[in-house]
Design a protein around this motif. Structure first.
Motif, mmCIF file in Angstrom:
data_model
loop_
_atom_site.group_PDB
_atom_site.id
_atom_site.type_symbol
_atom_site.label_atom_id
_atom_site.label_comp_id
_atom_site.label_asym_id
_atom_site.label_seq_id
_atom_site.Cartn_x
_atom_site.Cartn_y
_atom_site.Cartn_z
ATOM 1 N N THR A 1 0.824 -1.207 0.000
ATOM 2 C CA THR A 1 0.000 0.000 0.000
ATOM 3 C C THR A 1 0.851 1.248 0.000
ATOM 4 N N ARG A 2 1.891 1.234 0.839
ATOM 5 C CA ARG A 2 2.780 2.383 0.970
ATOM 6 C C ARG A 2 4.196 1.855 1.093
ATOM 7 N N ASP A 3 5.049 2.168 0.140
ATOM 8 C CA ASP A 3 6.396 1.606 0.086
ATOM 9 C C ASP A 3 7.187 1.933 1.351
ATOM 10 N N GLY A 4 7.727 0.889 1.993
ATOM 11 C CA GLY A 4 8.530 1.072 3.189
ATOM 12 C C GLY A 4 7.730 1.237 4.470
ATOM 13 N N TRP A 5 6.433 0.941 4.421
ATOM 14 C CA TRP A 5 5.561 1.104 5.590
ATOM 15 C C TRP A 5 4.737 -0.165 5.825
ATOM 16 N N LEU A 6 4.414 -0.407 7.095
ATOM 17 C CA LEU A 6 3.412 -1.394 7.476
ATOM 18 C C LEU A 6 2.046 -0.715 7.443
ATOM 19 N N THR A 7 1.087 -1.298 6.739
ATOM 20 C CA THR A 7 -0.249 -0.718 6.616
ATOM 21 C C THR A 7 -1.292 -1.702 7.142
ATOM 22 N N ILE A 8 -2.217 -1.189 7.953
ATOM 23 C CA ILE A 8 -3.319 -1.986 8.504
ATOM 24 C C ILE A 8 -4.635 -1.341 8.106
ATOM 25 N N ALA A 9 -5.514 -2.107 7.484
ATOM 26 C CA ALA A 9 -6.849 -1.612 7.136
ATOM 27 C C ALA A 9 -7.718 -1.663 8.391
ATOM 28 N N GLY A 10 -8.306 -0.524 8.763
ATOM 29 C CA GLY A 10 -9.081 -0.435 9.994
ATOM 30 C C GLY A 10 -10.267 -1.377 10.028
ATOM 31 N N GLU A 11 -10.433 -2.060 11.157
ATOM 32 C CA GLU A 11 -11.568 -2.959 11.362
ATOM 33 C C GLU A 11 -12.475 -2.391 12.453
ATOM 34 N N PHE A 12 -13.762 -2.672 12.333
ATOM 35 C CA PHE A 12 -14.749 -2.182 13.296
ATOM 36 C C PHE A 12 -14.684 -2.988 14.604
ATOM 37 N N ASN A 13 -15.188 -2.354 15.678
ATOM 38 C CA ASN A 13 -15.211 -2.970 17.015
ATOM 39 C C ASN A 13 -13.809 -3.373 17.475
ATOM 40 N N ARG A 14 -12.824 -2.493 17.231
ATOM 41 C CA ARG A 14 -11.433 -2.772 17.598
ATOM 42 C C ARG A 14 -10.880 -1.673 18.500
ATOM 43 N N ASN A 15 -11.570 -1.383 19.575
ATOM 44 C CA ASN A 15 -11.147 -0.325 20.490
ATOM 45 C C ASN A 15 -10.079 -0.838 21.454
ATOM 46 N N LEU A 16 -9.386 0.095 22.082
ATOM 47 C CA LEU A 16 -8.464 -0.201 23.187
ATOM 48 C C LEU A 16 -8.777 0.822 24.270
ATOM 49 N N TRP A 17 -9.650 0.438 25.197
ATOM 50 C CA TRP A 17 -10.080 1.339 26.263
ATOM 51 C C TRP A 17 -10.502 0.508 27.468
ATOM 52 N N GLY A 18 -11.767 0.069 27.535
ATOM 53 C CA GLY A 18 -12.199 -0.794 28.632
ATOM 54 C C GLY A 18 -11.666 -2.211 28.485
ATOM 55 N N ASP A 19 -11.523 -2.640 27.247
ATOM 56 C CA ASP A 19 -10.956 -3.949 26.914
ATOM 57 C C ASP A 19 -10.021 -3.771 25.723
ATOM 58 N N ASP A 20 -9.189 -4.766 25.521
ATOM 59 C CA ASP A 20 -8.318 -4.753 24.350
ATOM 60 C C ASP A 20 -8.983 -5.553 23.239
ATOM 61 N N GLN A 21 -9.532 -4.841 22.258
ATOM 62 C CA GLN A 21 -10.128 -5.476 21.083
ATOM 63 C C GLN A 21 -9.343 -5.136 19.818
ATOM 64 N N SER A 22 -8.241 -4.437 19.962
ATOM 65 C CA SER A 22 -7.531 -3.859 18.828
ATOM 66 C C SER A 22 -6.822 -4.903 17.978
ATOM 67 N N ASN A 23 -6.490 -4.505 16.748
ATOM 68 C CA ASN A 23 -5.534 -5.256 15.930
ATOM 69 C C ASN A 23 -4.155 -4.849 16.427
ATOM 70 N N ARG A 24 -3.474 -5.748 17.123
ATOM 71 C CA ARG A 24 -2.278 -5.365 17.871
ATOM 72 C C ARG A 24 -1.107 -6.277 17.505
ATOM 73 N N LEU A 25 -0.015 -5.663 17.102
ATOM 74 C CA LEU A 25 1.223 -6.370 16.773
ATOM 75 C C LEU A 25 2.192 -6.172 17.927
ATOM 76 N N TYR A 26 2.679 -7.256 18.520
ATOM 77 C CA TYR A 26 3.441 -7.114 19.759
ATOM 78 C C TYR A 26 4.628 -8.071 19.819
ATOM 79 N N GLN A 27 5.548 -7.738 20.742
ATOM 80 C CA GLN A 27 6.647 -8.610 21.131
ATOM 81 C C GLN A 27 6.683 -8.695 22.650
ATOM 82 N N GLU A 28 6.963 -9.865 23.165
ATOM 83 C CA GLU A 28 7.077 -10.048 24.609
ATOM 84 C C GLU A 28 8.440 -9.559 25.082
ATOM 85 N N HIS A 29 8.428 -8.844 26.210
ATOM 86 C CA HIS A 29 9.673 -8.255 26.706
ATOM 87 C C HIS A 29 9.575 -8.067 28.216
ATOM 88 N N SER A 30 10.676 -8.334 28.904
ATOM 89 C CA SER A 30 10.770 -8.097 30.341
ATOM 90 C C SER A 30 11.817 -7.032 30.616
#
Length: 267
Positions: free
Chosen positions: A63-92
């Protein structure tokens, strides 16, 4: 002379292969320790990424050269609960990360940013896990004048010391393709966040917040439309994810490629 070189060629090839393997392993080990990823090419470079609610449509460089692009999905809030499309790494332990993002939204409630989430820490106002801190760009719909604000929040709360529902230095920005640089740092139980609008700008402090989050954390970027299907639209772009304490070793990989190419030409 040429016959002498041919005589030693098998031994030279073995040495070169061992060198390439050593450098490749060194790159892999450093990459595994780093939280960074340049988001270059057509695949994630860091092997430690995981998805929570992997989006149906996302790409690297298409979609955009040199970028990660995510198409927005509905009902994916991050507030009272985590419903988001979330890319993560575990770290201590401590970390210090940065990203450059574009929040391209229209006509609805949308979210995008950085979050450090602890799956085993109970949110004090919820009585259950998880808990988190997030630096969030919140795109707001017509009821809020179709403006976006920058927020520094924990799970369903932004009135605690250091947090804010509206970062005054950012203000209220009209909906559009909104670029912003974000940083988050953890030192023991202190989480600090900053933002800037242009690469050469000085960093603006958003806040410092004390919060005990149990390791390992999920150090993440995320995206989502915070409402049911309707008029809202969102396309989220991330140019990179930078580990300021332990940079991702792309320069070592480049050096390996250049060296190997030179050696092949020589022999």
């Amino acid at each position: 002379m040429k016959s002498n070189l041919n005589k030693f060629r098998p031994a030279l090839i073995i040495v070169l292969l061992q060198l390439a393997l050593f450098l490749s392993n060194d790159v892999s080990m450093q990459a595994a320790e780093s939280l960074g990823d340049p988001f270059e090419g057509n695949a994630l470079k860091n092997p430690n990424w995981k998805w929570s609610n992997e989006p149906k449509k996302w790409d690297l460089g298409k979609t955009r050269d040199g970028w990660l692009t995510i198409a927005g999905e509905f009902n994916r809030n991050l507030w009272g609960d985590d419903q988001s499309n979330r890319l993560y790494q575990e770290h201590s332990g401590d970390f210090h990360v940065e990203t450059h993002l574009i929040h391209d939204y229209r006509d609805g409630s949308t979210v995008q940013g950085i979050v450090a989430l602890s799956p085993t820490s109970k949110a004090p106002n919820k009585g259950n896990a998880p808990d988190w801190v997030t630096l969030k760009l919140w795109g707001r719909g017509a009821g809020e004048g179709n403006t976006a604000v920058l927020q520094y929040q924990a799970r369903q709360r932004d009135g605690d010391p250091g947090l804010t529902g509206t970062a005054a230095a950012y203000g209220k920005v009209k909906q559009d393709a909104l670029p912003i640089f974000m940083r988050m740092q953890r030192k023991k139980d202190k989480f600090t966040t900053w933002f800037k609008l242009k690469e050469k700008d000085k960093w603006n402090l958003v806040g410092e917040h004390e919060l005990k989050l149990k390791d390992p954390l999920q150090v993440s970027i995320y995206s989502g439309i915070a409402e049911a299907p309707g008029a809202a639209k969102l396309t989220s772009h991330f140019e990179y994810f930078k580990d300021l304490d332990n940079p991702f070793p792309v320069e070592v990989q480049d050096k390996l490629t250049t060296t190997w190419g030179t050696l092949k030409q020589a022999y």
